[in-house]
Design a protein around this motif. Structure first.
Motif, mmCIF file in Angstrom:
data_model
loop_
_atom_site.group_PDB
_atom_site.id
_atom_site.type_symbol
_atom_site.label_atom_id
_atom_site.label_comp_id
_atom_site.label_asym_id
_atom_site.label_seq_id
_atom_site.Cartn_x
_atom_site.Cartn_y
_atom_site.Cartn_z
ATOM 1 N N LYS A 34 0.948 -1.289 0.162
ATOM 2 C CA LYS A 34 0.095 0.094 0.023
ATOM 3 C C LYS A 34 0.645 1.114 -0.085
ATOM 4 O O LYS A 34 0.466 2.470 -0.026
ATOM 5 N N LEU A 35 2.185 1.131 0.398
ATOM 6 C CA LEU A 35 3.147 2.347 0.316
ATOM 7 C C LEU A 35 3.949 2.379 -0.908
ATOM 8 O O LEU A 35 5.149 3.028 -0.832
ATOM 9 N N THR A 36 3.528 1.640 -2.268
ATOM 10 C CA THR A 36 4.545 1.641 -3.129
ATOM 11 C C THR A 36 4.869 3.008 -4.068
ATOM 12 O O THR A 36 5.719 3.247 -4.619
ATOM 13 N N ASP A 37 4.253 4.132 -3.432
ATOM 14 C CA ASP A 37 4.455 5.481 -4.143
ATOM 15 C C ASP A 37 5.510 6.183 -3.166
ATOM 16 O O ASP A 37 6.083 7.371 -3.566
ATOM 17 N N ILE A 84 12.790 -2.480 -0.116
ATOM 18 C CA ILE A 84 13.173 -2.243 -1.379
ATOM 19 C C ILE A 84 12.435 -2.586 -2.682
ATOM 20 O O ILE A 84 12.364 -1.941 -3.616
ATOM 21 N N GLU A 85 12.046 -3.729 -2.349
ATOM 22 C CA GLU A 85 11.030 -4.276 -3.544
ATOM 23 C C GLU A 85 9.931 -3.232 -3.622
ATOM 24 O O GLU A 85 9.309 -3.091 -5.030
ATOM 25 N N THR A 86 9.354 -2.909 -2.536
ATOM 26 C CA THR A 86 8.255 -1.986 -2.772
ATOM 27 C C THR A 86 8.470 -0.460 -3.567
ATOM 28 O O THR A 86 7.925 0.062 -4.135
ATOM 29 N N GLY A 111 -1.034 -5.242 -10.386
ATOM 30 C CA GLY A 111 -0.026 -4.312 -10.794
ATOM 31 C C GLY A 111 1.175 -4.482 -9.560
ATOM 32 O O GLY A 111 1.965 -3.313 -9.460
ATOM 33 N N ARG A 112 1.626 -5.456 -9.213
ATOM 34 C CA ARG A 112 2.659 -5.478 -8.287
ATOM 35 C C ARG A 112 3.700 -6.636 -8.368
ATOM 36 O O ARG A 112 4.035 -7.464 -7.445
ATOM 37 N N ALA A 113 3.683 -6.873 -9.724
ATOM 38 C CA ALA A 113 4.735 -8.304 -9.909
ATOM 39 C C ALA A 113 6.153 -7.731 -10.617
ATOM 40 O O ALA A 113 6.595 -8.739 -11.103
ATOM 41 N N SER A 114 6.451 -6.530 -10.360
ATOM 42 C CA SER A 114 7.847 -6.091 -11.023
ATOM 43 C C SER A 114 8.914 -6.823 -10.570
ATOM 44 O O SER A 114 9.965 -7.151 -10.994
#
Length: 409
Positions: A160-163, A238-240, A318-321
């Motif tokens: 939820k904190l990807t930004d 880091i992944e976030t 949208g979180r598979a990078s």
């Protein structure tokens, strides 16, 4: 959670024209060294199939980056043999899960109004411990149960904190690191710099460290738990924040893979299983290249299994990078079919090598009982992940699976 205890064995006959035969769940008991079917009866063909390779068949349908529908099927091989896995305490999941939910309530890690709605999902997380702690009872895993659901929720909250940028998590990581290294019950931290969503997690880390210190006494057995936990949460942070784009694609076989392994929490999970089992491998053995390779590749196998099973759900969210399948498909020019096959092939190649490496380790140190326990536990963890991932709604969406253990006759 009855569904997690149901496993079937598909027998491949030498004649390809023969029909596949289904045999009810096979369970090996270390108490009397016999193989039981799903009704609790001794399996009549135990001697014939004991020691065979194990794999789990699955198939999935999903869209690639060009919007083309792709059907994929394969079999994930487990790094162990039929009959090596001890009893798993799925029968204890319901009772233990209810207690675990109360733990979550105590830390306010999920809003109270959502607890009842998410109860089944929490039970599936407790079933994860039953899968990987073969030979143990859930009621005896107090420390791992304390951190199990909490870490799953930490991973969810980070999404939820990807930004936010990585600097936003620096104060949080620094505070956790102080707790883990200095056994400090209270830590000064800035509420302005630690993301508000993570403040309750910080309180959880404080309690976990205190209980870990009590459990280890003066033995220092918690050192690896602390180190791998810090690696896990830092990798998740880091992944976030990091987008593994084409400019970073050259790092796939080094930094990206290392990050994926750490972020999956597989090494920390293994260390927790070892801690709960009170297994003490000598430092001189832990420092050998072969031992380190074995541990790291068990973790790689778990991470790749995770990425195969969870790809569709992660891609659609949208979180598979950082997912290895996604990375190969989007940034290395492979079709989705080729990317999944490559990850599956590497996973299965590792499974074979891990069986052989485990045998090499125990042969090199034939009189070291603790090492033998470690190798068996490590393989049980990998097997439990292969068994659990396709069965839980956490890791798949629109996923079709055959809960089948497959081996050649």
């Amino acid at each position: 959670m009855e569904k997690f205890g149901k496993v079937y064995i598909r027998l491949k006959t030498r004649n390809p024209a023969d029909d596949l035969e289904l045999i009810p769940s096979a369970r090996f008991s270390t108490l009397d060294h016999k193989w039981y079917d799903s009704d609790g009866n001794i399996h009549s063909e135990f001697e014939k199939y004991h020691g065979r390779d194990i794999s789990l068949s699955f198939r999935t349908t999903q869209y690639d980056k060009n919007g083309v529908l792709v059907n994929f099927q394969g079999a994930i091989r487990a790094p162990c043999k039929l009959g090596e896995i001890c009893d798993q305490d799925f029968e204890g999941v319901d009772a233990a899960g209810k207690e675990d939910i109360e733990i979550i309530r105590g830390f306010n890690l999920i809003p109270e109004k959502f607890v009842d709605h998410a109860a089944r999902r929490f039970l599936e997380m407790t079933a994860f411990l039953a899968a990987i702690h073969a030979g143990s009872k859930l009621k005896d895993l107090e420390l791992h149960r304390l951190c199990n659901i909490a870490l799953f929720l930490f991973d969810d909250d980070m999404e939820k904190l990807t930004d936010l940028k990585f600097d936003s998590f620096h104060e949080f990581l620094k505070s956790v690191n102080v707790m883990m290294k200095k056994n400090s019950e209270t830590v000064e931290y800035s509420k302005e710099t630690v993301p508000e969503l993570l403040l309750n997690h910080l309180k959880w880390f404080q309690v976990f460290e205190k209980k870990l210190s009590i459990a280890e006494g003066g033995t220092g057995r918690g050192k690896c738990v602390r180190e791998t936990l810090m690696e896990n949460i830092e990798a998740i942070c880091i992944e976030t924040c990091v987008d593994w784009n084409e400019e970073r694609s050259i790092l796939f076989h080094s930094a990206q893979e290392e990050l994926r392994v750490a972020g999956s929490g597989s090494i920390f999970t293994l260390e927790m299983v070892i801690f709960e089992a009170k297994i003490n491998v000598k430092e001189e053995i832990r420092n050998t290249f072969l031992f380190k390779w074995f541990v790291h590749r068990i973790a790689c196998h778990i991470a790749m299994t995770n990425d195969l099973i969870s790809y569709r759900k992660e891609a659609e969210a949208g979180r598979a990078s950082c997912n290895m399948v996604y990375f190969l498909h989007y940034h290395k020019g492979l079709s989705l079919q080729e990317a999944m096959q490559k990850v599956l092939d590497e996973s299965n190649r590792l499974a074979v090598l891990l069986v052989e490496t485990g045998r090499m380790l125990t042969n090199l140190y034939q009189n070291d009982y603790e090492l033998k326990r470690f190798v068996n536990k490590a393989k049980s963890v990998a097997y439990g992940c292969v068994q659990w991932y396709p069965m839980t709604e956490r890791y798949h969406k629109g996923f079709h699976y055959d809960c089948i253990l497959e081996h050649s006759v």
